[in-house]
Design an enzyme around this catalytic site. Structure first.
Site, PDB file in Angstrom:
ATOM      1  N   GLU A 116     -71.672 -58.516  52.489  1.00 53.25           N
ATOM      2  CA  GLU A 116     -72.024 -58.610  54.034  1.00 53.25           C
ATOM      3  C   GLU A 116     -73.397 -59.501  53.951  1.00 53.25           C
ATOM      4  O   GLU A 116     -73.670 -60.396  55.022  1.00 53.25           O
ATOM      5  CB  GLU A 116     -72.301 -57.383  54.533  1.00 53.25           C
ATOM      6  CG  GLU A 116     -70.802 -56.351  54.764  1.00 53.25           C
ATOM      7  CD  GLU A 116     -70.388 -57.065  56.146  1.00 53.25           C
ATOM      8  OE1 GLU A 116     -70.724 -57.948  56.734  1.00 53.25           O
ATOM      9  OE2 GLU A 116     -69.478 -56.158  56.693  1.00 53.25           O
TER      10      GLU A 116
ATOM     11  N   LYS B 246     -75.667 -52.217  57.363  1.00 51.45           N
ATOM     12  CA  LYS B 246     -75.869 -50.886  58.257  1.00 51.45           C
ATOM     13  C   LYS B 246     -74.688 -49.993  58.316  1.00 51.45           C
ATOM     14  O   LYS B 246     -73.512 -50.459  58.250  1.00 51.45           O
ATOM     15  CB  LYS B 246     -76.013 -51.587  59.730  1.00 51.45           C
ATOM     16  CG  LYS B 246     -76.295 -50.291  60.538  1.00 51.45           C
ATOM     17  CD  LYS B 246     -76.429 -50.799  62.088  1.00 51.45           C
ATOM     18  CE  LYS B 246     -76.710 -49.735  63.068  1.00 51.45           C
ATOM     19  NZ  LYS B 246     -76.957 -50.206  64.341  1.00 51.45           N
TER      20      LYS B 246
ATOM     21  N   TYR C  30     -91.269 -45.604  62.412  1.00 46.81           N
ATOM     22  CA  TYR C  30     -91.882 -44.966  63.410  1.00 46.81           C
ATOM     23  C   TYR C  30     -93.374 -44.408  63.077  1.00 46.81           C
ATOM     24  O   TYR C  30     -94.026 -44.047  64.004  1.00 46.81           O
ATOM     25  CB  TYR C  30     -91.276 -43.603  63.901  1.00 46.81           C
ATOM     26  CG  TYR C  30     -89.632 -44.143  64.340  1.00 46.81           C
ATOM     27  CD1 TYR C  30     -89.641 -44.810  65.554  1.00 46.81           C
ATOM     28  CD2 TYR C  30     -88.577 -44.056  63.554  1.00 46.81           C
ATOM     29  CE1 TYR C  30     -88.095 -45.361  65.888  1.00 46.81           C
ATOM     30  CE2 TYR C  30     -87.203 -44.560  63.789  1.00 46.81           C
ATOM     31  CZ  TYR C  30     -87.182 -45.175  65.073  1.00 46.81           C
ATOM     32  OH  TYR C  30     -85.752 -45.482  65.291  1.00 46.81           O
TER      33      TYR C  30
ATOM     34  N   LYS D 272     -68.228 -44.857  64.789  1.00 43.58           N
ATOM     35  CA  LYS D 272     -68.626 -46.152  64.579  1.00 43.58           C
ATOM     36  C   LYS D 272     -68.304 -46.697  63.314  1.00 43.58           C
ATOM     37  O   LYS D 272     -68.663 -47.723  62.996  1.00 43.58           O
ATOM     38  CB  LYS D 272     -70.066 -46.697  64.776  1.00 43.58           C
ATOM     39  CG  LYS D 272     -70.636 -46.098  66.278  1.00 43.58           C
ATOM     40  CD  LYS D 272     -72.042 -46.807  66.326  1.00 43.58           C
ATOM     41  CE  LYS D 272     -72.546 -46.401  67.805  1.00 43.58           C
ATOM     42  NZ  LYS D 272     -73.957 -47.105  67.929  1.00 43.58           N
TER      43      LYS D 272
ATOM     44  N   LYS E  63     -80.023 -50.487  56.164  1.00 46.64           N
ATOM     45  CA  LYS E  63     -80.161 -49.478  57.345  1.00 46.64           C
ATOM     46  C   LYS E  63     -78.975 -48.421  56.915  1.00 46.64           C
ATOM     47  O   LYS E  63     -78.035 -48.697  56.848  1.00 46.64           O
ATOM     48  CB  LYS E  63     -80.088 -49.814  58.860  1.00 46.64           C
ATOM     49  CG  LYS E  63     -80.486 -48.619  59.678  1.00 46.64           C
ATOM     50  CD  LYS E  63     -80.557 -49.264  61.195  1.00 46.64           C
ATOM     51  CE  LYS E  63     -80.829 -48.155  62.160  1.00 46.64           C
ATOM     52  NZ  LYS E  63     -80.489 -48.780  63.467  1.00 46.64           N
TER      53      LYS E  63
END
Length: 344
Positions: A248, A209, A328, A232, A263
């Protein structure tokens, strides 16, 4: 061209053995040789939740997307199930009065996500429910972890994430999806789930991410855009890195993840491809809010064909190696796929 060559080819005709366009000449031929196909089973629908009853609020930065109160969320999920969508992913917009520095609502047994889980599994048991494990909807500072001074502390955050994951599993979540990017959280959550008898609950790790600009509309939808202090980048990945993503993913799989996710989606198709090729594990991509908003805005302005752009973008994830896509567009795409509308 020499006289001899001209005679051999005929006027204006090339002497070609290979003509790849032959396979593209007609619709039936294109369908026959198509390498990748998009199916309704590839779609996961992210759904936004709000407190209350009978409420359906539009998200201004995401045309066509709404926040639903639990009762209307159940109705929306039932419609998604009828379309053949296999799973939904739940994201809450928590009442600001309930947010605090320690994200205490994240592990409250009656919180918004847990209420939605129970209601959906009671009324639409055939659909999968994916729950987000991260603290940003619940913290007053908008971060995915606990904030001490200017630092997001890792190990103390993991303890809260474990409590949050167990809370969601008790409420009926089928897949726990940690999106926080804290070190070691997959192993800790897997151990806690197994110890409490939830060994059949799956984990979909947000393994790669990135600290992306494409999350802006999502933060509007869950109400964290105004509360976020700083950024972040100390826990989400640097957009410049690819090898780090493989490390990761490897760690999350070693710690017990059943599936992994990249993402955002479209700007990181190279990461999707590398992860899918390297590990062979079920790999998903999240077509994030900014990607959705760009397509919708361009379509509304008449700059591109929205339906064709939607389907092309979703097919790109499959071509890159994704087993499925959080998008979406899921209900709209599912309806078109069920009607066998060919746009590509």
């Amino acid at each position: 061209m020499s006289e001899q060559a001209a005679k051999g080819q005929g006027a204006g005709r090339l002497n070609l053995l290979h003509r790849p366009r032959r396979n593209r000449r007609s619709e039936w031929a294109r369908r026959l040789v198509r390498e990748h196909r998009l199916d309704v089973s590839d779609l996961i629908w992210p759904l936004f939740l709000i407190e209350g009853s009978g409420l359906q609020e539009p998200v201004p930065s995401m045309p066509g997307v709404f926040r639903y109160s639990v009762d209307l969320a159940v109705e929306a999920v039932a419609q998604a199930a009828a379309l053949g969508i296999p799973a939904v992913a739940l994201f809450p917009n928590i009442d600001p009065a309930l947010r605090d520095e320690r994200a205490s609502q994240a592990h409250h047994p009656e919180n918004l996500v847990c209420a939605a889980c129970r209601a959906i599994k009671a009324d639409v048991p055939e659909i999968g429910v994916i729950t987000d494990v991260a603290l940003d909807p619940y913290t007053s500072h908008g971060h995915d972890g606990l904030l001490e001074g200017d630092e997001i502390v890792n190990d103390a955050t993991v303890a809260v994430l474990v409590a949050q994951a167990l809370n969601q599993a008790r409420a009926g979540a089928d897949i726990i999806a940690p999106s926080d990017m804290m070190d070691g959280r997959i192993g800790a959550i897997r151990a806690a789930l197994d110890a409490e008898g939830f060994e059949q609950v799956q984990i979909m790790a947000y393994a790669a991410k990135y600290a992306s600009a494409f999350y802006g509309p999502f933060r509007d939808a869950i109400g964290t855009k105004k509360t976020l202090r700083g950024d972040k980048r100390s826990y989400q990945m640097d957009p410049a890195n690819t090898n780090e993503a493989l490390r990761e993913v490897a760690l999350d799989l070693e710690q017990g993840a059943d599936m992994v996710m990249v993402k955002p989606g479209m700007p990181y198709l190279d990461i999707v491809r590398r992860v899918a090729d390297e590990f062979g594990a079920p790999t998903f991509a999240y077509q994030v809010s900014g990607e959705y908003a760009m397509i919708m805005a361009a379509a509304q302005n008449g700059w591109l064909d929205g339906d064709r752009a939607m389907m092309e973008s979703l097919l790109a994830f499959k071509r890159a190696g994704a087993k499925g896509v959080l998008t979406y567009f899921a209900p709209r795409a599912a309806e078109m796929l069920n009607r066998k509308i060919e746009l590509l």
